[in-house]
Enzyme design. Structure first.
Site, short mmCIF file in Angstrom:
data_model
loop_
_atom_site.label_atom_id
_atom_site.label_comp_id
_atom_site.label_asym_id
_atom_site.label_seq_id
_atom_site.Cartn_x
_atom_site.Cartn_y
_atom_site.Cartn_z
N HIS A 128 3.42 6.86 -6.86
CA HIS A 128 2.75 8.09 -7.27
C HIS A 128 3.75 9.26 -7.27
CE1 HIS A 128 -1.54 10.08 -7.03
NE2 HIS A 128 -0.90 10.36 -8.14
N HIS A 165 1.79 4.69 -2.85
CA HIS A 165 2.00 6.14 -2.69
C HIS A 165 3.38 6.53 -3.24
CE1 HIS A 165 -1.57 7.07 -0.41
NE2 HIS A 165 -1.25 6.27 0.60
N HIS A 175 0.83 -1.21 0.00
CA HIS A 175 0.00 0.00 0.00
C HIS A 175 0.86 1.25 0.00
CE1 HIS A 175 -3.51 2.53 1.25
NE2 HIS A 175 -2.53 3.25 1.78
N GLU A 176 1.79 1.34 0.94
CA GLU A 176 2.60 2.55 1.03
C GLU A 176 3.49 2.72 -0.20
OE1 GLU A 176 2.00 4.85 3.05
OE2 GLU A 176 0.60 3.69 4.27
#
Length: 683
Positions: free
Chosen positions: A478, A475, A471-472
């Site tokens: 991104h 980011h 999940h992290e």
């Protein structure tokens, strides 16, 4: 103090502008902040008083170029204030937070500067701007309006005072929470009391106790959410209750770390500020600038899901009560029992045990052969560890990231272990933002809070921690794959209820067969995760969704309740307010407390999710629909990664978020994949 004496005063000469952590000392921050604020103020004043008529270049682009020293200092300081703080940094933060708020107000409330921006905005159609430039001008005009640029002088004076007070209170909330979380870590006297925990978890608890000066004892540290991981394993019911009560009492003990009065003041001051800015409450002010647009839209989604989630949780509670009886016990299910008996049911129903899984989830393999491997397959990225670059803590790892064509892309820092100087939870941040205008490539960091094992022992993860790592890193991608001209739009600079979307999409690769096979191997034997465990893991994914969805919805609805109050509201009793809000929202389930209670709800009282915690489930609508797209189009393929990168990740905030989604998906999002995923098909 010169740049020779203070390394923060000059641009870093290290690759990608990585801060020279080995040269930065605590005493450098305050003078660097002061120099940065002064320099930025001069730069902005020169723009505002420019005798030349306003142009996009001499006003908007000039603002984008301004403040580089302050930005450099802020990125280093606030990263470390969250991940490796100390009393000196806390004191600096307490002093500098209101000064930064005042500096921001001085810029946004400068009438001459706003007049230039407004003139450009009124002539926007005749300026010959490209799409990104036009979006940037719109963003500046909107940001200044939302910051109060059009208010009368008396209202602006009050607004400045409110912003300074709120910055101080948010810092105090964060410091209180860290202090109380450390203070409430549970000390255990004997190993026998820890029965049920794995050997490596017990060893980590012993190491943590020794580090606190409790030789021969064991320390269970507290994570940020209400539910603590140890509750699923500890056989000792009394110890489970101790851990749960320690978790839920954070910030609410009437001691030096008490947060009740702090958060009540934050909520009422936010409401007053929203009223000054022409909104009925803080939620309306915040969500107006998100993809949801209105609090009613956010509430509508949460309220649609809540009844089915609560019904599922209540059915699960009845099953757990039966499990208690079947085990020969005679007590009523309590919150500290839920995870323990749910794990027993899951083991029995799916023949699956977290303790059996953990040996296959070793951190190094999860990171290199899982997280990095998926990114390599999707986007053609290569990760090379750099042992020659400085780090802000010995546990941090630094990787250089190169693109598919071999060109340099940026740096990725991984900071995975918990420590007393780090706030709870998991997050991504940046030290350097990508920008073609400034010629900067990204430096991003992921923070997790995994218990560190004794030296020489492997770091074995739970499946939840594996998912968090993926999940992290979503980011991080991104930020790393951002390809924008202007720093305002870099990476994760998107609406709050859109920012979780790419990170949630990246979770899908944790169980994708090609990826799972590559990283899920026994840390001693190298054997792959047995097929029966993979099958059971897949089958069990929906088990516990009643609990997970209910605890999340309770927190999201609690967040909105705090930010739907009006400026004339008076909060006398924080616990009563919370209880009434949960009851009114239909999510007051005694055995399923909110994921965060108010006094340790850091997302909304010390970080950026105020009136925005709903964004996780809002983004998950987009995420679940996007996962369907990947499945329909062959999954882990470069063509898919390139399409997703081009239309979404690379664009940052340079386009309307939902337009970017439609460009990727080919249509508006549909909610059905989310309902199916969470077992909420009756919603």
């Amino acid at each position: 103090m010169t740049s020779h004496d203070n390394p923060l005063l000059a641009p870093s000469e290290l690759p990608y502008g990585l801060p020279p952590f080995d040269r930065i000392a605590d005493e450098h921050y305050l003078p660097a902040f002061e120099a940065g604020i002064a320099e930025h103020a001069r730069e902005v004043r020169a723009i505002a008083t420019n005798a030349e008529p306003p142009t996009f270049e001499n006003t908007i682009v000039a603002l984008e170029r301004a403040g580089r020293l302050l930005g450099r200092v802020s990125s280093v300081f606030f990263n470390l204030a969250g991940s490796n703080t100390n009393e000196t940094l806390q004191a600096v933060q307490a002093e500098i937070a209101p000064r930064l708020a005042a500096h921001s107000d001085a810029i946004h409330l400068d009438p001459e500067l706003f007049a230039r921006i407004e003139e450009l905005y009124e002539r926007r159609d005749s300026l010959g701007l490209d799409a990104e430039q036009a979006w940037l001008l719109r963003r500046y005009h909107l940001d200044f309006q939302r910051a109060g640029a059009g208010l009368p002088e008396e209202s602006q004076t009050r607004l400045r005072a409110l912003n300074e007070a709120l910055s101080t209170l948010s810092t105090r909330f964060q410091d209180n929470l860290l202090g109380d979380t450390n203070d409430l870590a549970v000390v255990v006297s004997t190993r026998d009391e820890l029965a049920g925990l794995s050997d490596d978890a017990i060893a980590a608890a012993a190491e943590a106790a020794t580090a606190r000066g409790e030789d021969g004892k064991y320390l269970i540290k507290l994570g940020l959410p209400t539910a603590q991981p140890a509750l699923a394993s500890l056989h000792d019911r009394g110890l489970r209750e101790r851990v749960f009560r320690a978790s839920t009492s954070r910030g609410n003990r009437g001691n030096e770390y008490d947060n009740a009065g702090v958060l009540a003041r934050i909520a009422t001051l936010r409401a007053e500020r929203a009223a000054l800015l022409g909104h009925p409450h803080h939620a309306a002010y915040v969500i107006e600038d998100q993809t949801a647009k209105t609090p009613d839209a956010a509430l509508s989604l949460l309220q649609r899901l809540a009844p089915v989630a609560v019904a599922n949780a209540q059915a699960d509670a009845a099953e757990l009560q039966e499990e208690i009886r079947a085990s020969g016990e005679d007590f009523t299910l309590q919150p500290w029992d839920w995870a323990y008996y749910a794990e027993r049911v899951r083991r029995r129903r799916y023949d699956l045990d977290d303790a059996e899984l953990r040996p296959y989830f070793e951190l190094e393999r999860v990171l290199v052969d899982g997280v990095f491997y998926a990114a390599s397959r999707l986007y053609g990225l290569t990760f090379t560890e750099r042992h020659d670059l400085p780090k802000y803590h010995p546990d941090v790892r630094v990787f250089e990231v190169t693109d598919a064509d071999g060109s340099p892309l940026g740096l990725f820092l991984g900071d995975y272990y918990t420590r007393d100087s780090k706030r709870g939870g998991a997050w991504m941040n940046t030290f350097v933002d990508q920008s073609r205008l400034l010629g900067e490539r990204p430096v991003v960091v992921n923070n997790l809070n995994i218990a560190k094992p004794p030296a020489g022992e492997p770091t074995l993860l739970t499946y939840d921690e594996v998912t968090t790592a993926f999940h992290e890193f979503g980011h991080a991608l991104h930020g790393l794959l951002s390809d924008v001209e202007y720093p305002t739009f870099s990476g994760t600079s998107v609406p709050r209820d859109f920012v979780e979307f790419p990170s949630q999409v990246n979770e899908m690769w944790a169980l994708w067969p090609e990826v799972l096979t590559n990283y899920a191997r026994h840390h001693r034997t190298g054997e792959p995760l047995p097929a029966r465990l993979v099958e059971r893991l897949e089958e069990s994914r929906q088990y516990g969704e009643g609990f997970a969805t209910t605890e999340y919805l309770a927190a999201a609805l609690l967040d909105l309740s705090w930010h739907l109050i009006g400026a004339d509201s008076a909060i006398g009793d924080v616990q009563r307010f919370e209880a009434d809000a949960l009851e009114k929202a239909g999510v007051a389930v005694e055995t399923v407390p909110p994921r965060y209670r108010s006094t340790y709800f850091a997302h909304i009282f010390s970080t950026g999710y105020a009136a925005g915690y709903y964004s996780y489930i809002w983004s998950e609508v987009l995420d679940a629909d996007s996962v369907e797209w990947f499945r329909e189009n062959g999954g882990l393929r470069r063509e898919n990664g390139d399409h997703y990168r081009r239309e979404l990740l690379a664009r940052g905030g340079s386009v309307d978020a939902m337009e970017a989604f439609r460009a990727f998906r080919g249509r508006d999002p549909e909610i059905e994949p989310l309902l199916k995923r969470r077992g909420l098909t009756g919603a």
